[in-house]
Design an enzyme around this catalytic site. Structure first.
Site, PDB file in Angstrom:
ATOM      1  N   LYS A  42       0.868  -1.357  -0.060  1.00  0.00           N
ATOM      2  CA  LYS A  42      -0.163   0.151  -0.082  1.00  0.00           C
ATOM      3  C   LYS A  42       0.805   1.308   0.028  1.00  0.00           C
ATOM      4  CE  LYS A  42      -0.630   0.459   4.942  1.00  0.00           C
ATOM      5  NZ  LYS A  42      -1.555   0.596   6.045  1.00  0.00           N
ATOM      6  N   TYR A  52      13.469   0.878   8.724  1.00  0.00           N
ATOM      7  CA  TYR A  52      13.895   1.517   9.815  1.00  0.00           C
ATOM      8  C   TYR A  52      14.681   0.732  11.051  1.00  0.00           C
ATOM      9  CZ  TYR A  52      10.918   5.181   7.842  1.00  0.00           C
ATOM     10  OH  TYR A  52      10.471   5.873   6.992  1.00  0.00           O
ATOM     11  N   GLN A  54      17.490  -0.726  12.883  1.00  0.00           N
ATOM     12  CA  GLN A  54      18.833  -0.276  13.163  1.00  0.00           C
ATOM     13  C   GLN A  54      19.695  -1.202  13.416  1.00  0.00           C
ATOM     14  OE1 GLN A  54      18.622   2.917  15.862  1.00  0.00           O
ATOM     15  NE2 GLN A  54      17.896   4.478  14.354  1.00  0.00           N
ATOM     16  N   GLY A  55      19.374  -1.929  14.875  1.00  0.00           N
ATOM     17  CA  GLY A  55      20.497  -2.772  15.380  1.00  0.00           C
ATOM     18  C   GLY A  55      20.966  -3.878  14.628  1.00  0.00           C
ATOM     19  N   GLU A 121      23.414  -7.037  22.127  1.00  0.00           N
ATOM     20  CA  GLU A 121      22.077  -6.134  22.556  1.00  0.00           C
ATOM     21  C   GLU A 121      21.536  -6.455  23.721  1.00  0.00           C
ATOM     22  OE1 GLU A 121      21.092  -4.370  18.346  1.00  0.00           O
ATOM     23  OE2 GLU A 121      19.845  -5.858  18.955  1.00  0.00           O
ATOM     24  N   HIS A 231      10.158   0.220  22.992  1.00  0.00           N
ATOM     25  CA  HIS A 231      11.525   0.367  22.723  1.00  0.00           C
ATOM     26  C   HIS A 231      11.860   1.420  23.684  1.00  0.00           C
ATOM     27  CE1 HIS A 231      15.399   0.880  21.551  1.00  0.00           C
ATOM     28  NE2 HIS A 231      15.437  -0.118  20.662  1.00  0.00           N
ATOM     29  N   ARG A 279      14.291  -5.616  26.958  1.00  0.00           N
ATOM     30  CA  ARG A 279      13.675  -4.346  26.744  1.00  0.00           C
ATOM     31  C   ARG A 279      12.622  -4.037  27.613  1.00  0.00           C
ATOM     32  NH1 ARG A 279      13.769  -4.269  20.199  1.00  0.00           N
ATOM     33  NH2 ARG A 279      15.902  -3.880  19.956  1.00  0.00           N
ATOM     34  N   HIS A 338       6.872  -0.088  19.611  1.00  0.00           N
ATOM     35  CA  HIS A 338       7.929  -0.514  19.127  1.00  0.00           C
ATOM     36  C   HIS A 338       7.629  -1.871  18.238  1.00  0.00           C
ATOM     37  CE1 HIS A 338      11.977  -0.964  17.235  1.00  0.00           C
ATOM     38  NE2 HIS A 338      12.322  -1.927  17.926  1.00  0.00           N
ATOM     39  N   GLU A 362       6.372  -9.225  11.355  1.00  0.00           N
ATOM     40  CA  GLU A 362       5.908  -8.834  12.847  1.00  0.00           C
ATOM     41  C   GLU A 362       4.372  -9.206  12.954  1.00  0.00           C
ATOM     42  OE1 GLU A 362       5.814  -4.581  15.258  1.00  0.00           O
ATOM     43  OE2 GLU A 362       6.914  -4.825  13.242  1.00  0.00           O
ATOM     44  N   ARG A 373       9.852  -9.797  22.747  1.00  0.00           N
ATOM     45  CA  ARG A 373      10.930 -10.160  21.914  1.00  0.00           C
ATOM     46  C   ARG A 373      12.232  -9.924  22.338  1.00  0.00           C
ATOM     47  NH1 ARG A 373      13.112  -7.321  17.633  1.00  0.00           N
ATOM     48  NH2 ARG A 373      12.266  -5.250  18.216  1.00  0.00           N
ATOM     49  N   SER A 378      13.793 -10.210  15.410  1.00  0.00           N
ATOM     50  CA  SER A 378      12.718  -9.880  14.404  1.00  0.00           C
ATOM     51  C   SER A 378      13.166  -9.870  12.840  1.00  0.00           C
ATOM     52  CB  SER A 378      12.001  -8.282  14.543  1.00  0.00           C
ATOM     53  OG  SER A 378      13.342  -7.289  14.338  1.00  0.00           O
ATOM     54  N   LEU A 379      14.256  -9.506  12.496  1.00  0.00           N
ATOM     55  CA  LEU A 379      14.818  -9.694  11.109  1.00  0.00           C
ATOM     56  C   LEU A 379      15.146 -11.076  10.929  1.00  0.00           C
ATOM     57  CD1 LEU A 379      17.090  -6.346  10.425  1.00  0.00           C
ATOM     58  CD2 LEU A 379      14.837  -6.944   9.521  1.00  0.00           C
TER      59      LEU A 379
END
Length: 548
Positions: A42, A52, A54-55, A121, A231, A279, A338, A362, A373, A378-379
């Site tokens: 969309k 977006y 980053q880590g 992390e 986050h 987190r 987040h 996600e 998480r 996630s990636l």
């Protein structure tokens, strides 16, 4: 379809809804296996949460690490709700998934020894996070997948998943060409998260819970929606709303510390891993410190880090845009929405309870994340499960049947129940953010009912609206339905666990160490599933065909 005109048609073996890491990985895998794939997005080519991120990507390191270590770290973060077999399956798939991405052209940062550089992390027991461009891993993953040249129809939103006795038959979509019908026996929901339920989020504007609503209306189950990860370190600016820049956990992984407005450490004595605690623990500690001091943010002290601008160029640019220099200034931060840890219930190959309907990334609940998480998983999940969906979709090719437009009975998008978005975001931010309580959640439910009563009375007739207005209606309806499901699940979980914190029930309860399951009732309202179905029915039949 309630009188909606079908102005274009298409055919595919697999429709992918969403253009991020999970969707494009699945599309590429299915295409390589000879399937006809149509990807609908969309937004634009970079309007994804992947862009977006980053880590980095959490993947077992070749030295001083193991699958079992990564599984343990994930389970600890998940606070008792991870499904161990699912965690192990996805973690084991990480090395091959990253290799496939590298073969596609993704370039990861290297250390002085020429090996892939790894950082640590929160919640991880070792340095296993690979990254690209310093703090631009998601952008590099998105670039590599976009460069694969897969056919994508941008500016196309899915209105409805069409099903029949044998499962998925296709989708109704809307684009600048009007309403369209795509005939397909398999659909993958890879639509990202629900961050736009809240006034402040790290998510892009398109993260409006579309996949949750589409899955519920198609008859699938959703689970663990109450576990929204905030986050802990998002760049704070007074009055800032919408998508806010996050300050990657990797900054703390490299040695930065959290301090309050008095200069006192926030995480001292809170957790054995201090600033690198999971987190949920860090966000909760920050929220408590802000409440105690009456402030609306704390600070991240990264002044002692050498080479900050080179290691974190994206974060440096965000800080400079706010008039800050991380080399000399404390960075003001506060928690913001987040990541949704729950979602559409699937197996580890993306299958849902509806034959032919898959979910990955996600939007899905595979059992990997549990109640919270682990950073950079996630990636990993998007790559591994996306590839598996691309392989598994082949099992549906022989189930293809054409849809007669006259069969369609759904209503117009503006006829779906929806609340005013700004008021809904305010409600969720006030009543269902980092710390919640029963009274607030009940007040949220009542307020949402009131917002629905105040919304325009839909007449079900087609209106001459622009595509943008139709998509806005769809998004608002998805946010509204998802908010109802989330508030229902959060109210039922009368305990604190993972990233769901109830101030009126501050401790976990063993009898609640189970996932909540929600489905859509006959009246169109979310309802809790209490008969034990939803999480482990017959459709969960791992393993699927090998993805490579």
């Amino acid at each position: 379809m309630g009188g909606l005109p079908v102005e274009w048609e298409a055919e595919a073996d697999l429709v992918v809804v969403g253009g991020g890491v999970a969707g494009l990985t699945a599309a590429r895998t299915a295409s390589l296996r000879g399937l006809r794939v149509l990807t609908l997005s969309k937004g634009g080519a970079t309007d994804t949460s992947t862009q977006y991120a980053q880590g980095g990507i959490a993947v077992v390191a070749p030295h001083g690490d193991s699958v079992e270590s990564h599984v343990r770290d994930t389970a600890v973060a998940g606070a008792g709700l991870c499904e161990t077999d699912a965690v192990r399956s996805i973690v084991e798939g990480g090395v091959d998934a990253v290799a496939a991405l590298t073969d596609l052209g993704a370039v990861f940062d290297l250390g002085r020894d020429g090996e892939v550089s790894r950082t640590r992390e929160g919640g991880h027991s070792t340095r296993r996070i690979i990254h690209a461009g310093g703090d631009a891993t998601g952008a590099e993953v998105q670039r590599a997948l976009n460069a694969a040249g897969l056919p994508i129809l941008f500016g196309a939103a899915v209105v409805e998943i069409v099903t029949g006795p044998e499962g998925v038959r296709g989708v109704i979509a809307v684009s600048d060409k009007g309403f369209g019908l795509v005939h397909a026996p398999a659909v993958l929901l890879a639509t990202g998260g629900l961050g736009q339920l809240y006034a402040c989020s790290t998510n892009p504007p398109g993260a409006t819970a579309d996949g949750i609503a589409l899955a519920l209306r198609a008859g699938a189950f959703v689970s663990d929606l109450e576990f929204v990860q905030f986050h802990p370190t998002v760049l704070f600016t007074p009055g800032g709303l919408g998508r806010r820049p996050l300050i990657s956990e990797a900054v703390r992984g490299e040695g930065a510390t959290l301090v309050d407005s008095q200069g006192d450490p926030v995480m001292a004595g809170v957790h054995p891993r201090g600033d690198l605690a999971p987190r949920d623990i860090v966000s909760r500690a920050i929220a408590e410190r802000m409440r105690t001091l009456g402030t609306d943010h704390v600070y991240l002290d990264a002044r002692a880090l050498d080479g900050f601008a080179e290691r974190f160029p994206t974060i440096t640019a965000s800080c400079r845009a706010a008039g800050l220099d991380p080399r000399t200034d404390l960075i003001p931060v506060a928690p913001a929405a987040h990541y949704q840890c729950g979602g559409v219930v699937t197996d580890t190959h993306g299958r849902t309870a509806v034959p032919g309907l898959y979910a990955a990334g996600e939007v899905a609940r595979t059992g990997l994340h549990g109640a919270n998480r682990l950073a950079s998983n996630s990636l990993l999940e998007g790559l591994v499960v996306g590839e598996r969906v691309g392989a598994a979709a082949g099992e549906r090719v022989d189930a293809a049947t054409r849809i007669d437009p006259a069969e369609l009975t759904g209503g117009a998008p503006h006829a779906l129940p929806r609340a005013d978005r700004k008021l809904l975001q305010e409600l969720m931010t006030e009543q269902a953010a980092v710390v919640r309580d029963g009274d607030g959640l009940r007040a949220g439910v009542l307020r949402l009912i009131g917002l629905l009563a105040e919304s325009p009375d839909p007449d079900g007739q087609v209106r001459a609206e622009s595509t943008a207005a139709i998509v806005r209606d769809l998004e608002d309806a998805a946010l509204t339905l998802t908010a109802r499901a989330l508030l229902l699940a959060a109210s039922a979980r009368a305990e604190s666990r993972g990233c769901h914190t109830r101030s009126d029930h501050p401790e976990p309860r063993e009898e609640l160490r189970r996932s909540t399951v929600v489905r859509l009732g006959a009246d169109g309202r979310p309802q809790l599933v209490t008969d034990g179905t939803g999480l482990a029915p017959t459709w969960r039949r791992d393993p699927a065909p090998a993805a490579r």
